[in-house]
Design an enzyme around this catalytic site. Structure first.
Site, PDB file in Angstrom:
ATOM      1  N   ASP A 119      54.913  39.872  70.036  1.00 52.99           N
ATOM      2  CA  ASP A 119      56.137  39.455  69.298  1.00 52.99           C
ATOM      3  C   ASP A 119      56.622  39.850  67.979  1.00 52.99           C
ATOM      4  OD1 ASP A 119      52.746  38.133  68.864  1.00 52.99           O
ATOM      5  OD2 ASP A 119      53.896  36.584  68.294  1.00 52.99           O
ATOM      6  N   GLU A 121      51.205  36.503  68.872  1.00 55.05           N
ATOM      7  CA  GLU A 121      49.936  36.388  67.433  1.00 55.05           C
ATOM      8  C   GLU A 121      50.766  35.656  66.402  1.00 55.05           C
ATOM      9  OE1 GLU A 121      48.495  37.961  64.083  1.00 55.05           O
ATOM     10  OE2 GLU A 121      50.072  38.120  64.549  1.00 55.05           O
TER      11      GLU A 121
END
Length: 381
Positions: free
Chosen positions: A70, A134
């Site tokens: 991500d 994250e």
């Protein structure tokens, strides 16, 4: 099978617009070469987040890699020299969101792991923990993978997190620990009134300012063996009062503490509340404190894992990385509950910025370092 090219794999990942928590096909991009190399892949979905656990081998010891696919939002897309999800390569540079943080790191360790288990299969296992959460709340990413591992009898004995760690020069820094982080939100409540009659009001702002001044002036510590001094930063003061002749009834502030191993999150929470209670007692202003601990400080003492990574860096670049605990938080804070963990990756001078990019050569070097680190660790395990 031929191991994937880390640069081409990085470009393919960048083309997936996986702004957290969207996965946008990124896990399928890396799943294909992993399965071709003999990894057993399990997709772990929780709370709208998609993650991947991949393992080659069935025996101990287990070396693990951790990283995320991500990315943060692109900001003003018109300000980018090249489209942020183009994965374009020009003049030896790879462009796009995630080119440093950290699709390249994931691509490098996927390629390195595929190459290693194919060319020099170890007596043990290699596991990859890849998350899509994250950059977000980090509640359903690596934590979800670790929960799944615990439920299914899986574990790793050492973990290398592929975050960018080098400030300016490739190979100069490895992270062997991280500071903890606690956010605090303070609300001061008094009594509203006319500025001409302050005795009829109870202005919450002097108490709030006094509290922030006390907290900011306090020396938390002078640093420890592996850590720099802890820091406290006031990040917001908000009153929301448009009237110059009104004493407001309420004021709010926020702060963040980055703390070393001289403290715990619970200890700092108690300290904040204690000082707030003292100020409230003499000011008559209600001071409410809310906190969120996003990670405790930790240290992985130099040893087999850091030695393996250092030896790999020195073999590829001729330098030994400094062992550091600087910077913000990462998912290493979750991995450290299971095993020794260090972080090593690219130069991070453009991460989260417009025109995020990285030299192709660095991605190739990082892949080579990861492959060597695997060999070094298994040789001594």
């Amino acid at each position: 099978m031929t191991a994937p090219d880390p640069v081409a794999l990085s470009a393919d990942l960048i083309r997936c617009a996986s702004v957290t928590p969207e996965e946008a096909g990124a896990l399928d991009v890396i799943r294909a070469p992993l399965e071709a190399a003999g990894f057993r892949c399990t997709r772990i979905d929780r709370g709208g987040v998609s993650n991947l656990y991949a393992r080659w081998g069935s025996e101990a010891p287990v070396f693990g890699f951790n990283g995320h696919v991500d990315v943060v939002p692109v900001g003003d897309e018109a300000a980018w020299t090249r489209p942020p999800f183009s994965g374009e390569i020009a003049d030896g540079v790879l462009w796009g969101r995630g080119a440093q943080d950290m699709k390249t790191g994931v691509a490098a360790f996927v390629a390195a792991a595929c190459r290693f288990v194919t060319e020099t299969p170890p007596k043990g296992s290699v596991a990859l923990l890849i998350t899509g959460d994250e950059e977000g709340p980090a509640e359903d990413g690596t934590v979800a993978i670790l929960d799944w591992m615990a439920a299914n009898g899986e574990r790793v004995d050492a973990c290398l997190v592929g975050e960018p760690t080098c400030p300016e020069t490739m190979g100069e820094m490895m992270k062997i620990g991280r500071r903890g982080s606690i956010n605090a939100w303070i609300t001061a409540r008094g009594r509203q009134g006319h500025v001409a009659y302050p005795h009829k009001a109870n202005n919450p702002l002097p108490a709030l300012v006094h509290l922030l001044d006390r907290l900011s002036r306090h020396e938390l510590d002078q640093g420890t063996a592996h850590f720099q001094p802890s820091t406290l930063a006031v990040t917001s003061i908000d009153v929301g009062n448009p009237a110059s002749n009104v004493i407001p009834s309420e004021g709010r502030a926020a702060l963040n503490i980055r703390f070393n191993d001289a403290h715990t999150g619970a200890g700092l929470d108690a300290w904040l509340r204690s000082v707030a209670a003292e100020v409230a007692a003499f000011s008559g202003v209600e001071l409410e404190v809310k906190t969120r601990i996003s990670g405790e400080s930790f240290i992985t003492e130099p040893g087999a894992l850091s030695d393996a990574v250092s030896a790999a860096v020195k073999s590829e670049l001729g330098i030994a990385p400094d062992l550091s605990t600087s910077g913000g938080t990462s998912d290493a804070r979750f991995m450290r509950a299971m095993c020794p963990v260090v972080e090593f990756g690219l130069v991070g001078d453009a991460m989260h910025q417009v025109d995020e990019r990285t030299p192709v050569e660095q991605v190739e070097t990082l892949c080579a370092i990861y492959a060597r680190a695997l060999g070094e660790w298994f040789r001594k395990a």
